[in-house]
Every structure is written in C-alpha cells, then in structure tokens.
Design an enzyme around this catalytic site. Structure first.
Site, PDB file in Angstrom:
ATOM      1  N   GLU A   1     -25.757 -57.364 -94.027  1.00 44.32           N
ATOM      2  CA  GLU A   1     -26.319 -57.001 -95.127  1.00 44.32           C
ATOM      3  C   GLU A   1     -27.671 -56.144 -94.815  1.00 44.32           C
ATOM      4  OE1 GLU A   1     -25.561 -60.181 -94.659  1.00 44.32           O
ATOM      5  OE2 GLU A   1     -25.547 -61.398 -96.172  1.00 44.32           O
TER       6      GLU A   1
ATOM      7  N   CYS B   1     -32.149 -62.352 -95.122  1.00 43.34           N
ATOM      8  CA  CYS B   1     -31.314 -61.175 -96.029  1.00 43.34           C
ATOM      9  C   CYS B   1     -31.904 -61.394 -97.307  1.00 43.34           C
ATOM     10  CB  CYS B   1     -29.858 -61.143 -95.822  1.00 43.34           C
ATOM     11  SG  CYS B   1     -29.183 -60.701 -94.205  1.00 43.34           S
TER      12      CYS B   1
ATOM     13  N   ASN C   1     -22.107 -57.394 -89.193  1.00 41.55           N
ATOM     14  CA  ASN C   1     -23.043 -58.200 -88.373  1.00 41.55           C
ATOM     15  C   ASN C   1     -22.862 -57.630 -86.899  1.00 41.55           C
ATOM     16  OD1 ASN C   1     -20.606 -59.638 -88.640  1.00 41.55           O
ATOM     17  ND2 ASN C   1     -21.537 -61.692 -88.199  1.00 41.55           N
ATOM     18  N   ILE C   2     -24.152 -57.795 -86.112  1.00 39.09           N
ATOM     19  CA  ILE C   2     -24.040 -57.217 -84.806  1.00 39.09           C
ATOM     20  C   ILE C   2     -24.861 -58.362 -83.722  1.00 39.09           C
ATOM     21  CG2 ILE C   2     -24.668 -55.246 -83.369  1.00 39.09           C
ATOM     22  CD1 ILE C   2     -24.860 -53.553 -85.764  1.00 39.09           C
ATOM     23  N   GLU C   3     -23.920 -59.083 -82.862  1.00 43.36           N
ATOM     24  CA  GLU C   3     -24.620 -60.082 -82.292  1.00 43.36           C
ATOM     25  C   GLU C   3     -25.184 -59.581 -80.845  1.00 43.36           C
ATOM     26  OE1 GLU C   3     -21.912 -63.266 -82.578  1.00 43.36           O
ATOM     27  OE2 GLU C   3     -22.351 -63.606 -84.508  1.00 43.36           O
TER      28      GLU C   3
ATOM     29  N   CYS D   1     -27.602 -59.178 -89.206  1.00 41.44           N
ATOM     30  CA  CYS D   1     -26.687 -59.651 -90.391  1.00 41.44           C
ATOM     31  C   CYS D   1     -26.015 -58.517 -91.004  1.00 41.44           C
ATOM     32  CB  CYS D   1     -27.217 -60.410 -91.240  1.00 41.44           C
ATOM     33  SG  CYS D   1     -27.713 -62.177 -90.947  1.00 41.44           S
TER      34      CYS D   1
ATOM     35  N   CYS E   1     -27.998 -64.834 -95.955  1.00 40.39           N
ATOM     36  CA  CYS E   1     -28.833 -65.933 -95.511  1.00 40.39           C
ATOM     37  C   CYS E   1     -30.211 -65.474 -96.160  1.00 40.39           C
ATOM     38  CB  CYS E   1     -28.735 -65.864 -93.847  1.00 40.39           C
ATOM     39  SG  CYS E   1     -29.765 -64.414 -93.393  1.00 40.39           S
TER      40      CYS E   1
END
Ligand code: THU
Length: 132
Positions: free
Chosen positions: A55, A88, A42-44, A53, A85
């Site tokens: 996935e 995804c 995941n990359i925020e 996310c 989620c």
C-alpha cells in the site's frame, strides 16, 4: 472505475512482490480522483525494518508523481483477505478518511470499507492545523 479493474491491477502488482523473508506476497492498486492507477507491491530487506508494504509503495509512487487525491485502494495478499496493517491505515488516512479500501480475495470476492471504518477516531492533518 470498476473495482474489478482495480483488483486486477493489484493482483498483477502482487506478482512483483520482493519477499525472500516472509514469502508473503501483497499487491495494491491506488485509484486517484482523476482516474489514474498507481500500483505497489511489498519490498522486504535483509535488515527487516526497511520493509515497505504494498500500500505504501503505491502511495509513494503516486505522491512522488504529484498526486494527492485518492478515491480507492485495492489490496490483495496471500491470506484470504489481507487487510492493510496499522501503519498503512495511518498513511492512507493522511490523504482522506473517505478513501475506499477494497480488500479482495479475487476479482469477484471483495469487501469494501472506508478508511474511517478501518481506523476510527484517528489522528490526522486536521489535528495539527491550529498548532502552527
Ligand atoms: N504487508 C503488506 O505489504 N501490506 C500489509 O498491509 C500487510 C503486510 C507485507 C509486509 C511484509 O513484507 C509481509 O507483508 C509480511 O508482513
């Protein structure tokens, strides 16, 4: 392909999670039907909504490399069992209801589902087929 190998790859990818806001690390490993593995984390973002996310990172990598057929995806996160989620699930569904989703707490402890089990009665590409 052994699920353990896929889970190991997801655990490796989880280490790369960029999560300064949630501090919740997630890793995914996507197995293509031709036996390749694409990983993701995941990359925020400071503006929050662009967050992607693990996935979808893995799926984006695979699609952009020309892959379209997937066998399984393994997911690991900071909760005991981190389930994909809703967004995804819908993105995985785009590529097949029979894709296996392996939700793991360790290489030896995992649950296996089909995407169909996690997203029953879904909307997908077939719904649009006769609408062109
Ligand atoms: N996250 C994932 O990477 N995959 C999921 O399926 C659940 C949520 C991430 C998004 C965000 O960076 C963090 O977990 C907390 O929601």
């Amino acid at each position: 392909m052994n699920h353990k190998i896929l889970i190991e790859k997801a655990l490796e990818a989880k280490k790369n999670a960029y999560v300064p806001y949630s501090e919740f690390h997630v890793g995914a490993a996507l197995l293509t039907k031709d036996g390749e593995i694409y990983t993701g984390c995941n990359i925020e973002s400071a503006s929050y909504t662009p967050t992607i996310c693990a996935e979808r990172t893995a799926i984006s990598k695979a699609i952009s490399e020309g892959k379209r057929e997937f066998e399984a995806i393994a997911v690991v996160g900071d909760s005991e069992f981190t389930y994909p989620c809703g967004v995804c699930r819908q993105v995985i569904r785009e590529f097949g209801k029979d894709i296996k989703v392996i939700v793991a707490s360790s290489v030896d402890d995992y649950k296996e589902y089909t995407l169909e089990e996690l997203l029953p009665n879904s909307f997908g590409p077939e719904d649009l087929e006769n609408n062109k």
